[in-house]
Design a protein around this motif. Structure first.
Motif, PDB file in Angstrom:
ATOM      1  N   TYR A   5      17.079  14.325 -11.879  1.00  9.79           N
ATOM      2  CA  TYR A   5      17.108  14.237 -10.419  1.00  9.79           C
ATOM      3  C   TYR A   5      16.695  12.843  -9.968  1.00  9.79           C
ATOM      4  O   TYR A   5      15.841  12.221 -10.570  1.00  9.79           O
ATOM      5  N   ARG A   6      17.323  12.375  -8.892  1.00 12.04           N
ATOM      6  CA  ARG A   6      16.939  11.122  -8.248  1.00 12.04           C
ATOM      7  C   ARG A   6      16.813  11.383  -6.763  1.00 12.04           C
ATOM      8  O   ARG A   6      17.411  12.305  -6.230  1.00 12.04           O
ATOM      9  N   ILE A   7      16.066  10.533  -6.074  1.00 10.62           N
ATOM     10  CA  ILE A   7      15.853  10.675  -4.635  1.00 10.62           C
ATOM     11  C   ILE A   7      16.637   9.587  -3.916  1.00 10.62           C
ATOM     12  O   ILE A   7      16.511   8.407  -4.233  1.00 10.62           O
ATOM     13  N   TRP A   8      17.453   9.982  -2.949  1.00 15.06           N
ATOM     14  CA  TRP A   8      18.273   9.052  -2.179  1.00 15.06           C
ATOM     15  C   TRP A   8      17.526   8.613  -0.923  1.00 15.06           C
ATOM     16  O   TRP A   8      17.021   9.435  -0.157  1.00 15.06           O
ATOM     17  N   ASP A   9      17.444   7.303  -0.704  1.00 13.89           N
ATOM     18  CA  ASP A   9      16.790   6.731   0.476  1.00 13.89           C
ATOM     19  C   ASP A   9      17.862   6.432   1.517  1.00 13.89           C
ATOM     20  O   ASP A   9      18.660   5.512   1.337  1.00 13.89           O
ATOM     21  N   ASN A  10      17.901   7.216   2.586  1.00 12.89           N
ATOM     22  CA  ASN A  10      18.922   7.023   3.622  1.00 12.89           C
ATOM     23  C   ASN A  10      18.758   5.705   4.368  1.00 12.89           C
ATOM     24  O   ASN A  10      19.742   5.102   4.774  1.00 12.89           O
ATOM     25  N   LEU A  19      13.940   8.474 -12.322  1.00 14.79           N
ATOM     26  CA  LEU A  19      14.790   9.607 -12.659  1.00 14.79           C
ATOM     27  C   LEU A  19      13.868  10.695 -13.202  1.00 14.79           C
ATOM     28  O   LEU A  19      13.102  10.457 -14.131  1.00 14.79           O
ATOM     29  N   TYR A  20      13.903  11.884 -12.604  1.00 12.17           N
ATOM     30  CA  TYR A  20      13.022  12.978 -12.990  1.00 12.17           C
ATOM     31  C   TYR A  20      13.804  14.042 -13.744  1.00 12.17           C
ATOM     32  O   TYR A  20      14.900  14.416 -13.325  1.00 12.17           O
ATOM     33  N   GLU A  21      13.227  14.534 -14.849  1.00 11.20           N
ATOM     34  CA  GLU A  21      13.857  15.609 -15.606  1.00 11.20           C
ATOM     35  C   GLU A  21      13.777  16.926 -14.850  1.00 11.20           C
ATOM     36  O   GLU A  21      14.715  17.704 -14.826  1.00 11.20           O
ATOM     37  N   LEU A  22      12.621  17.185 -14.244  1.00  8.29           N
ATOM     38  CA  LEU A  22      12.414  18.387 -13.450  1.00  8.29           C
ATOM     39  C   LEU A  22      12.454  18.024 -11.972  1.00  8.29           C
ATOM     40  O   LEU A  22      12.063  16.927 -11.589  1.00  8.29           O
ATOM     41  N   CYS A  23      12.905  18.939 -11.148  1.00  3.31           N
ATOM     42  CA  CYS A  23      12.992  18.663  -9.714  1.00  3.31           C
ATOM     43  C   CYS A  23      11.590  18.465  -9.136  1.00  3.31           C
ATOM     44  O   CYS A  23      10.741  19.343  -9.246  1.00  3.31           O
ATOM     45  N   PRO A  24      11.314  17.310  -8.516  1.00  3.47           N
ATOM     46  CA  PRO A  24       9.992  17.032  -7.939  1.00  3.47           C
ATOM     47  C   PRO A  24       9.836  17.680  -6.568  1.00  3.47           C
ATOM     48  O   PRO A  24       9.822  17.012  -5.538  1.00  3.47           O
ATOM     49  N   ASP A  25       9.715  19.012  -6.541  1.00  5.18           N
ATOM     50  CA  ASP A  25       9.672  19.750  -5.274  1.00  5.18           C
ATOM     51  C   ASP A  25       8.558  19.294  -4.341  1.00  5.18           C
ATOM     52  O   ASP A  25       8.778  19.125  -3.149  1.00  5.18           O
ATOM     53  N   GLY A  26       7.350  19.098  -4.876  1.00  3.99           N
ATOM     54  CA  GLY A  26       6.229  18.677  -4.041  1.00  3.99           C
ATOM     55  C   GLY A  26       6.468  17.320  -3.418  1.00  3.99           C
ATOM     56  O   GLY A  26       6.169  17.093  -2.238  1.00  3.99           O
ATOM     57  N   LEU A  27       7.027  16.407  -4.191  1.00  3.92           N
ATOM     58  CA  LEU A  27       7.324  15.066  -3.689  1.00  3.92           C
ATOM     59  C   LEU A  27       8.398  15.116  -2.609  1.00  3.92           C
ATOM     60  O   LEU A  27       8.268  14.466  -1.558  1.00  3.92           O
ATOM     61  N   LEU A  28       9.430  15.896  -2.823  1.00  5.90           N
ATOM     62  CA  LEU A  28      10.494  16.016  -1.818  1.00  5.90           C
ATOM     63  C   LEU A  28       9.972  16.619  -0.521  1.00  5.90           C
ATOM     64  O   LEU A  28      10.322  16.158   0.564  1.00  5.90           O
ATOM     65  N   THR A  29       9.125  17.625  -0.640  1.00 10.61           N
ATOM     66  CA  THR A  29       8.542  18.256   0.553  1.00 10.61           C
ATOM     67  C   THR A  29       7.716  17.253   1.346  1.00 10.61           C
ATOM     68  O   THR A  29       7.809  17.188   2.573  1.00 10.61           O
ATOM     69  N   GLU A  30       6.913  16.457   0.642  1.00 14.89           N
ATOM     70  CA  GLU A  30       6.069  15.466   1.330  1.00 14.89           C
ATOM     71  C   GLU A  30       6.922  14.361   1.968  1.00 14.89           C
ATOM     72  O   GLU A  30       6.659  13.944   3.097  1.00 14.89           O
ATOM     73  N   LEU A  31       7.939  13.890   1.279  1.00 16.85           N
ATOM     74  CA  LEU A  31       8.802  12.844   1.832  1.00 16.85           C
ATOM     75  C   LEU A  31       9.560  13.325   3.063  1.00 16.85           C
ATOM     76  O   LEU A  31       9.750  12.576   4.017  1.00 16.85           O
ATOM     77  N   ASN A  32       9.991  14.580   3.063  1.00 13.11           N
ATOM     78  CA  ASN A  32      10.733  15.131   4.194  1.00 13.11           C
ATOM     79  C   ASN A  32       9.830  15.644   5.306  1.00 13.11           C
ATOM     80  O   ASN A  32      10.302  15.936   6.387  1.00 13.11           O
TER      81      ASN A  32
END
Length: 52
Positions: A5-10, A19-32
């Protein structure tokens, strides 16, 4: 997801972070959500340590 998984910066129109092997759910929640700098830094360190 195969490959990881990668994170896209709009704003920057590019991939952000590692690049993360496992989905970084906590990080995505905090960024959003609140996007607290200290919390994001702690989560980045935690997810990087999991990669090792």
């Amino acid at each position: 997801m195969p490959g990881g998984y990668r994170i896209w910066d709009n704003r920057g129109r590019r991939w952000w972070g590692d690049l993360y092997e496992l989905c970084p759910d906590g990080l995505l929640t905090e960024l959003n959500g609140e996007a607290n700098y200290e919390r994001i830094t702690a989560l980045l360190k935690r997810y990087r340590a999991q990669k090792r």
